[in-house]
Design a protein around this motif. Sequence first.
Motif, mmCIF file in Angstrom:
data_model
loop_
_atom_site.group_PDB
_atom_site.id
_atom_site.type_symbol
_atom_site.label_atom_id
_atom_site.label_comp_id
_atom_site.label_asym_id
_atom_site.label_seq_id
_atom_site.Cartn_x
_atom_site.Cartn_y
_atom_site.Cartn_z
ATOM 1 N N UNK A 78 0.840 -1.199 0.000
ATOM 2 C CA UNK A 78 0.000 0.000 0.000
ATOM 3 C C UNK A 78 0.872 1.244 0.000
ATOM 4 N N UNK A 79 0.260 2.319 -0.425
ATOM 5 C CA UNK A 79 0.894 3.631 -0.383
ATOM 6 C C UNK A 79 0.007 4.512 0.475
ATOM 7 N N UNK A 80 0.587 5.095 1.512
ATOM 8 C CA UNK A 80 -0.233 5.940 2.360
ATOM 9 C C UNK A 80 0.550 6.493 3.527
ATOM 10 N N UNK A 81 -0.173 7.127 4.417
ATOM 11 C CA UNK A 81 0.405 7.722 5.614
ATOM 12 C C UNK A 81 -0.390 7.254 6.823
ATOM 13 N N UNK A 82 0.291 7.119 7.964
ATOM 14 C CA UNK A 82 -0.372 6.734 9.206
ATOM 15 C C UNK A 82 0.040 7.703 10.304
ATOM 16 N N UNK A 83 -0.934 8.076 11.137
ATOM 17 C CA UNK A 83 -0.675 9.012 12.235
ATOM 18 C C UNK A 83 -1.429 8.558 13.480
ATOM 19 N N UNK A 84 -1.034 9.097 14.608
ATOM 20 C CA UNK A 84 -1.785 8.946 15.859
ATOM 21 C C UNK A 84 -2.093 10.356 16.332
ATOM 22 N N UNK A 85 -3.340 10.581 16.742
ATOM 23 C CA UNK A 85 -3.750 11.916 17.168
ATOM 24 C C UNK A 85 -4.667 11.812 18.389
ATOM 25 N N UNK A 86 -4.539 12.798 19.270
ATOM 26 C CA UNK A 86 -5.381 12.886 20.462
ATOM 27 C C UNK A 86 -6.748 13.443 20.078
ATOM 28 N N UNK A 87 -7.807 12.846 20.583
ATOM 29 C CA UNK A 87 -9.149 13.362 20.354
ATOM 30 C C UNK A 87 -9.457 14.515 21.301
ATOM 31 N N UNK A 88 -10.654 15.036 21.187
ATOM 32 C CA UNK A 88 -11.115 16.104 22.075
ATOM 33 C C UNK A 88 -12.383 15.635 22.783
ATOM 34 N N UNK A 89 -12.699 16.275 23.869
ATOM 35 C CA UNK A 89 -13.891 15.929 24.628
ATOM 36 C C UNK A 89 -15.143 16.568 24.069
ATOM 37 N N UNK A 90 -16.297 16.180 24.579
ATOM 38 C CA UNK A 90 -17.564 16.701 24.078
ATOM 39 C C UNK A 90 -17.758 18.197 24.351
ATOM 40 N N UNK A 91 -16.989 18.759 25.296
ATOM 41 C CA UNK A 91 -17.119 20.185 25.608
ATOM 42 C C UNK A 91 -16.246 21.049 24.711
#
Length: 114
Positions: free
Chosen positions: A85-98
């Motif tokens: 495959x050709x692509x990119x992978x990342x990890x990111x922090x989500x945000x809360x409902x507020x």
Amino acid sequence: MTAYAIAHLRSVTANAEIVEYLQRIDATLAPYGGTFVVHGDLPEVLEGEFPGNLVVIAFPGLEEARAWYRSPGYQAILPLRTRNSDGAAIIVQGVGPEHLATDVLAGLPVEAAR
């Protein structure tokens, strides 16, 4: 706070290695609380170009997401995907409902926040 492992796979060669990767990835996610949120559906592109598809996996937090990616189980199958495959992978922090859009202003340079 929920964290996400995200892959933008611009192209994938469907072959025996990709089938094996798909058959084995679920077992690597379970110990880290990882669950698929988006997987396999082609996106509806509203603006710009977005070739390929998106995979989003949710984890309880950044520690679990990082631990999964670095785990011996996932590292053993990772080459099955990267060779095909050709692509990119990342990890990111989500945000809360507020979370509000303006919350990001605190992290911007002073000139931009004015």
